[in-house]
Design a protein around this motif. Structure first.
Motif, short mmCIF file in Angstrom:
data_model
loop_
_atom_site.label_atom_id
_atom_site.label_comp_id
_atom_site.label_asym_id
_atom_site.label_seq_id
_atom_site.Cartn_x
_atom_site.Cartn_y
_atom_site.Cartn_z
N ARG A 29 -43.60 4.90 45.48
CA ARG A 29 -44.72 4.08 45.39
C ARG A 29 -44.79 5.55 44.22
O ARG A 29 -46.25 5.20 43.46
N TRP A 30 -44.85 6.44 43.77
CA TRP A 30 -44.65 7.39 43.28
C TRP A 30 -44.41 7.43 41.48
O TRP A 30 -42.85 6.55 41.21
N ASP A 31 -45.07 6.84 40.59
CA ASP A 31 -44.19 6.93 38.28
C ASP A 31 -43.93 8.05 38.24
O ASP A 31 -42.64 8.03 37.63
N TYR A 32 -43.99 9.15 38.65
CA TYR A 32 -43.90 10.65 37.92
C TYR A 32 -43.22 11.68 38.60
O TYR A 32 -44.12 12.39 39.79
N TRP A 33 -41.75 11.78 37.87
CA TRP A 33 -41.24 12.58 38.94
C TRP A 33 -40.67 14.00 38.91
O TRP A 33 -40.27 13.92 36.64
N GLY A 34 -40.90 15.00 39.70
CA GLY A 34 -39.53 16.55 38.60
C GLY A 34 -38.59 16.30 38.53
O GLY A 34 -37.51 15.28 39.05
N GLN A 35 -37.53 17.04 38.02
CA GLN A 35 -36.08 17.24 38.17
C GLN A 35 -35.97 17.61 38.82
O GLN A 35 -34.19 17.30 38.90
N GLY A 36 -36.75 18.44 39.76
CA GLY A 36 -35.28 18.34 41.30
C GLY A 36 -34.72 20.08 41.73
O GLY A 36 -34.61 20.28 40.54
N THR A 37 -34.70 20.33 42.54
CA THR A 37 -34.21 21.61 42.68
C THR A 37 -33.53 21.68 44.03
O THR A 37 -33.47 21.48 44.92
N LEU A 38 -32.00 22.52 43.98
CA LEU A 38 -31.70 22.31 45.10
C LEU A 38 -31.66 23.73 46.16
O LEU A 38 -31.96 24.29 45.39
N PRO A 43 -27.05 15.06 50.33
CA PRO A 43 -26.44 13.87 49.61
C PRO A 43 -25.61 12.67 50.67
O PRO A 43 -25.78 12.58 52.07
N GLY A 44 -25.90 11.50 50.21
CA GLY A 44 -24.60 10.64 51.00
C GLY A 44 -26.26 9.84 51.63
O GLY A 44 -26.57 8.85 52.39
N LYS A 45 -28.16 9.89 51.39
CA LYS A 45 -29.24 9.79 52.43
C LYS A 45 -30.39 9.61 51.53
O LYS A 45 -29.85 9.83 50.01
N GLU A 46 -31.24 8.70 51.83
CA GLU A 46 -32.40 8.27 50.88
C GLU A 46 -33.16 9.44 51.36
O GLU A 46 -33.32 10.19 51.98
N ARG A 47 -33.55 9.22 49.73
CA ARG A 47 -34.91 10.40 49.28
C ARG A 47 -35.95 10.14 50.70
O ARG A 47 -36.43 8.65 50.80
N THR A 83 -31.07 21.08 53.88
CA THR A 83 -29.90 21.08 52.86
C THR A 83 -30.62 19.79 51.22
O THR A 83 -30.03 18.70 52.41
N ALA A 84 -31.09 20.24 50.66
CA ALA A 84 -31.54 18.76 49.97
C ALA A 84 -31.53 18.95 48.35
O ALA A 84 -31.76 20.37 48.34
N VAL A 85 -31.49 17.96 47.59
CA VAL A 85 -32.12 18.53 46.46
C VAL A 85 -33.84 17.58 46.37
O VAL A 85 -34.36 16.85 47.62
N TYR A 86 -34.92 18.81 46.30
CA TYR A 86 -35.98 18.53 46.49
C TYR A 86 -36.38 18.36 45.16
O TYR A 86 -36.60 19.18 44.50
N TYR A 87 -37.87 17.22 45.67
CA TYR A 87 -38.27 17.11 43.22
C TYR A 87 -39.96 17.02 44.50
O TYR A 87 -40.37 16.31 45.73
N GLY A 101 -47.43 14.92 46.14
CA GLY A 101 -45.65 15.15 46.75
C GLY A 101 -44.63 15.52 46.86
O GLY A 101 -43.58 16.04 45.33
N TRP A 102 -44.31 16.13 47.90
CA TRP A 102 -42.71 16.78 48.09
C TRP A 102 -42.08 15.80 48.62
O TRP A 102 -42.43 15.59 49.62
#
Length: 126
Positions: free
Chosen positions: A112-121, A40-44, A90-94, A34-35
């Protein structure tokens, strides 16, 4: 298990970017990817999902027709092609994966997701 996200940057409104998520430590074709994004200031929120079983793809309404998720098993990489970008993208994408079975409805829940990348802006200028 590792996920390495890359490809973010600054782009003008209407432009394109391609994000990449390189997977290691597990079989990419056995689990969904999943992507997600967090402004900023919002939920994932979930943006796009690709299933492992049949490669089916799903998108949040706000990106349908503009974003495309794809998987290259040989390169252990999942891409998110983003076209016609808007300032609200505009956001950080994981990127994320999980090894437990999930319904499609549950896949949109980032908790519900256990494994995540570090994010890219991704920054889209208007």
């Amino acid at each position: 298990v590792q996920l390495q996200a890359s490809g973010g940057g600054l782009v003008q409104s209407g432009g394109s970017l391609r994000l990449s998520c390189v997977a290691s430590g597990f079989s990419l074709d056995h689990y969904p990817i999943g992507w997600f994004r967090q402004a900023p200031g919002k939920e994932r929120e979930g943006v796009a999902i690709i299933k492992s079983s049949d490669g089916s793809t799903y998108y949040v309404d706000s990106v349908k027709g503009r974003f495309s998720i794809s998987r290259d098993n040989a390169k252990r990489t999942v891409h998110l092609q983003m076209n016609s970008l808007k300032s609200e993208d505009t956001a950080v994408y994981y990127c994320a994966t999980d090894f437990e079975p999930m319904t499609l409805a549950n896949m949109w829940n980032p908790w519900r997701w256990d494994y995540w990348g570090q994010g890219t802006l991704v920054t889209v200028s208007s």
